[in-house]
Design an enzyme around this catalytic site. Structure first.
Site, PDB file in Angstrom:
ATOM      1  N   ARG A 180       1.147  -1.330  -0.264  1.00 52.85           N
ATOM      2  CA  ARG A 180       0.115   0.315  -0.299  1.00 52.85           C
ATOM      3  C   ARG A 180       1.377   0.722   0.134  1.00 52.85           C
ATOM      4  O   ARG A 180       2.436   1.189   1.032  1.00 52.85           O
ATOM      5  CB  ARG A 180      -0.466   0.174   1.434  1.00 52.85           C
ATOM      6  CG  ARG A 180      -2.259  -0.771   1.009  1.00 52.85           C
ATOM      7  CD  ARG A 180      -2.392  -0.959   2.523  1.00 52.85           C
ATOM      8  NE  ARG A 180      -2.506  -0.490   3.281  1.00 52.85           N
ATOM      9  CZ  ARG A 180      -2.778  -0.020   4.710  1.00 52.85           C
ATOM     10  NH1 ARG A 180      -3.964   0.464   4.298  1.00 52.85           N
ATOM     11  NH2 ARG A 180      -2.342  -0.402   5.533  1.00 52.85           N
ATOM     12  N   ASP A 228      12.232   2.325   4.842  1.00 55.23           N
ATOM     13  CA  ASP A 228      10.081   2.468   5.791  1.00 55.23           C
ATOM     14  C   ASP A 228      10.880   2.435   7.876  1.00 55.23           C
ATOM     15  O   ASP A 228      10.086   2.691   8.798  1.00 55.23           O
ATOM     16  CB  ASP A 228       8.919   1.227   5.880  1.00 55.23           C
ATOM     17  CG  ASP A 228       9.516   0.413   5.131  1.00 55.23           C
ATOM     18  OD1 ASP A 228       8.959  -0.525   5.116  1.00 55.23           O
ATOM     19  OD2 ASP A 228      10.697  -0.031   5.102  1.00 55.23           O
ATOM     20  N   ASP A 258       6.547  -3.468  12.916  1.00 48.74           N
ATOM     21  CA  ASP A 258       6.052  -3.191  11.536  1.00 48.74           C
ATOM     22  C   ASP A 258       5.393  -4.464  10.764  1.00 48.74           C
ATOM     23  O   ASP A 258       6.242  -5.124  10.124  1.00 48.74           O
ATOM     24  CB  ASP A 258       7.019  -1.905  10.408  1.00 48.74           C
ATOM     25  CG  ASP A 258       6.316  -1.474   9.445  1.00 48.74           C
ATOM     26  OD1 ASP A 258       6.577  -0.618   8.779  1.00 48.74           O
ATOM     27  OD2 ASP A 258       5.393  -2.377   9.085  1.00 48.74           O
TER      28      ASP A 258
HETATM   29  N1  LIG Z   1      -7.128  -1.073   3.124  1.00 46.91           N
HETATM   30  C1  LIG Z   1      -5.688  -2.896   2.750  1.00 46.91           C
HETATM   31  N2  LIG Z   1      -5.211  -2.850   1.352  1.00 46.91           N
HETATM   32  C2  LIG Z   1      -5.035  -4.090   1.330  1.00 46.91           C
HETATM   33  N3  LIG Z   1      -4.128  -4.843   3.274  1.00 46.91           N
HETATM   34  C3  LIG Z   1      -4.593  -3.514   4.446  1.00 46.91           C
HETATM   35  C4  LIG Z   1      -5.479  -3.299   4.241  1.00 46.91           C
HETATM   36  N4  LIG Z   1      -5.523  -2.438   5.175  1.00 46.91           N
HETATM   37  C5  LIG Z   1      -5.053  -3.388   5.704  1.00 46.91           C
HETATM   38  N5  LIG Z   1      -4.187  -4.721   5.651  1.00 46.91           N
HETATM   39  C6  LIG Z   1      -3.254  -5.864   5.477  1.00 46.91           C
HETATM   40  O1  LIG Z   1      -2.499  -5.081   5.555  1.00 46.91           O
HETATM   41  C7  LIG Z   1      -0.863  -5.167   5.011  1.00 46.91           C
HETATM   42  C8  LIG Z   1      -0.215  -4.647   4.321  1.00 46.91           C
HETATM   43  O2  LIG Z   1       0.414  -3.517   5.454  1.00 46.91           O
HETATM   44  P1  LIG Z   1       0.571  -2.397   5.271  1.00 46.91           P
HETATM   45  O3  LIG Z   1       1.929  -1.749   6.270  1.00 46.91           O
HETATM   46  O4  LIG Z   1      -0.079  -1.353   4.208  1.00 46.91           O
HETATM   47  O5  LIG Z   1       1.968  -2.740   4.330  1.00 46.91           O
HETATM   48  P2  LIG Z   1       3.436  -2.387   3.455  1.00 46.91           P
HETATM   49  O6  LIG Z   1       3.604  -1.074   4.221  1.00 46.91           O
HETATM   50  O7  LIG Z   1       4.369  -3.276   3.354  1.00 46.91           O
HETATM   51  O8  LIG Z   1       2.874  -1.664   2.377  1.00 46.91           O
HETATM   52  C9  LIG Z   1      -1.867  -6.544   4.325  1.00 46.91           C
HETATM   53  O9  LIG Z   1      -1.097  -7.537   4.065  1.00 46.91           O
HETATM   54  C10 LIG Z   1      -3.143  -6.537   4.842  1.00 46.91           C
HETATM   55  O10 LIG Z   1      -2.845  -7.332   5.174  1.00 46.91           O
HETATM   56  C1  LIG Z   2      11.386  -5.037   4.980  1.00 46.64           C
HETATM   57  C2  LIG Z   2      10.308  -4.803   3.667  1.00 46.64           C
HETATM   58  C3  LIG Z   2      10.518  -5.493   2.191  1.00 46.64           C
HETATM   59  C4  LIG Z   2       9.788  -3.944   4.340  1.00 46.64           C
HETATM   60  O1  LIG Z   2       8.779  -2.898   3.655  1.00 46.64           O
HETATM   61  P1  LIG Z   2       7.092  -3.652   3.123  1.00 46.64           P
HETATM   62  O2  LIG Z   2       6.600  -4.377   4.518  1.00 46.64           O
HETATM   63  O3  LIG Z   2       6.919  -1.861   4.495  1.00 46.64           O
HETATM   64  O4  LIG Z   2       6.200  -3.372   2.135  1.00 46.64           O
HETATM   65  C5  LIG Z   2      11.681  -3.379   3.645  1.00 46.64           C
HETATM   66  O5  LIG Z   2      11.986  -2.241   4.894  1.00 46.64           O
HETATM   67  C6  LIG Z   2      12.508  -3.712   2.348  1.00 46.64           C
HETATM   68  O6  LIG Z   2      12.446  -3.989   1.459  1.00 46.64           O
HETATM   69  N1  LIG Z   2      13.966  -3.719   3.428  1.00 46.64           N
HETATM   70  C7  LIG Z   2      14.753  -3.784   2.930  1.00 46.64           C
HETATM   71  C8  LIG Z   2      16.187  -4.804   3.322  1.00 46.64           C
HETATM   72  C9  LIG Z   2      16.383  -4.669   4.360  1.00 46.64           C
HETATM   73  O7  LIG Z   2      15.760  -3.327   5.875  1.00 46.64           O
HETATM   74  O8  LIG Z   2      17.264  -4.950   4.704  1.00 46.64           O
HETATM   75  K   LIG Z   3       5.517  -0.933   5.358  1.00 45.60           K
END
Ligand SMILES: Nc1ncnc2c1ncn2[C@@H]1O[C@H](COP(=O)(O)OP(=O)(O)O)[C@@H](O)[C@H]1O
Ligand SMILES: CC(C)(COP(=O)(O)O)[C@@H](O)C(=O)NCCC(=O)O
Ligand SMILES: [K+]
Length: 244
Positions: free
Chosen positions: A11, A100, A120
């Site tokens: 997201r 992040d 996270d």
């Molecule tokens: N609106 C949404 N759309 C997609 N995933 C969501 C949503 N709300 C909660 N989730 C959950 O959050 C997870 C993604 O979390 P998020 O912290 O946004 O991910 P990232 O930072 O990796 O993009 C998904 O695996 C899903 O389980």
């Molecule tokens: C581990 C992650 C994929 C998590 O990102 P997200 O789940 O938020 O998409 C991101 O922090 C990343 O791409 N890290 C690079 C490798 C590292 O942090 O060592």
């Molecule tokens: K994240």
């Protein structure tokens, strides 16, 4: 106004700030062409854009294109750093750390300056430990909920099941229950180990963010839940960088 963007692998979350006050929070799935339509009313007031991204280079370029349709303001990408405000990264090659993770740690550190664990729960689950002197002790990268669900379904021929959002870690008595309860049981086990680490390392608090944070809370994690943690850290870095 400043537009802050946290671009994960699932997201895109964004936040519009004016003089330190949140004007608008938004987000959407990464794969959709992000239009930022809801930002149009504010577009002319955006002075700069700050981005924390871990998505692919292709996604980054697509994001640049989307942003250009909304604002002509300069776009600045902020990556993981060696140090910030007393917080020190344990990575030898900080460029390899997800932005992040760094921004989440900055947000948890600055303003409190006390030891913590940050979780996270996103596409992947990341955990990082920082001591009371701001030293990053290191962390962990684990598959996130949907990654694990998909791999069970795709990589095992006879495991077909519907995702069950109901959280239950009791022993399962069907394929669906064994898979769904297994995922809850794994998170519950992770929470127990995390709390053990926090005690052993003498960390003073646990800060939690990410889309799947609710599952961790339901499965026993006691933590400060800060959904916008990465955006908060990005804002701190952007502000400090803009003040030179
Ligand atoms: N609106 C949404 N759309 C997609 N995933 C969501 C949503 N709300 C909660 N989730 C959950 O959050 C997870 C993604 O979390 P998020 O912290 O946004 O991910 P990232 O930072 O990796 O993009 C998904 O695996 C899903 O389980
Ligand atoms: C581990 C992650 C994929 C998590 O990102 P997200 O789940 O938020 O998409 C991101 O922090 C990343 O791409 N890290 C690079 C490798 C590292 O942090 O060592
Ligand atoms: K994240």
């Amino acid at each position: 106004m400043i537009l802050l963007l946290d671009c994960g692998n699932t997201r895109l979350k964004w936040r519009l700030m004016a003089d330190g006050v949140v004007v608008h929070d938004g987000g959407g799935a990464l794969e959709e062409t992000v239009t930022f339509a809801e930002l149009t009313p504010y577009a002319r007031k955006i002075d700069r854009v700050a981005v924390s991204t871990v998505a692919s280079e292709q996604s980054r370029l697509r994001l640049d294109e989307s942003l250009a349709t909304v604002t002509a303001a300069p776009v600045r990408y902020h990556w993981a750093e060696v140090s910030r405000d007393g917080l020190r990264n344990s990575y030898q090659d900080v460029a390899k750390m997800g932005a992040d993770r760094w921004h989440a740690m900055v947000a948890a550190w600055v303003g409190a300056r006390r030891s913590f664990a940050v979780v996270d729960a996103g596409s992947a689950v990341t955990i990082d430990y920082v001591d009371g002197q701001g030293q990053h002790l290191g962390g962990y990268i684990l598959p996130g909920l949907n990654m694990m669900r998909r791999s069970l379904k795709l990589d095992a021929a006879r495991i077909g099941f519907e995702y069950d959002e109901q959280i239950n870690a009791a022993p399962g008595q069907s394929t669906g229950e064994c898979a769904n309860h297994g995922l809850a049981w794994l998170t519950e086990s992770l929470v127990q180990r995390l709390l053990g680490d926090v005690g052993r390392l003498g960390l003073e608090r646990v800060v939690l963010t990410g889309g799947d944070a609710g599952r961790f809370l339901s499965l026993g994690l006691k933590a400060e839940h800060r959904p916008g943690l990465v955006l908060e850290g990005l804002e701190i870095v952007d502000l400090q960088e803009s003040q030179g």
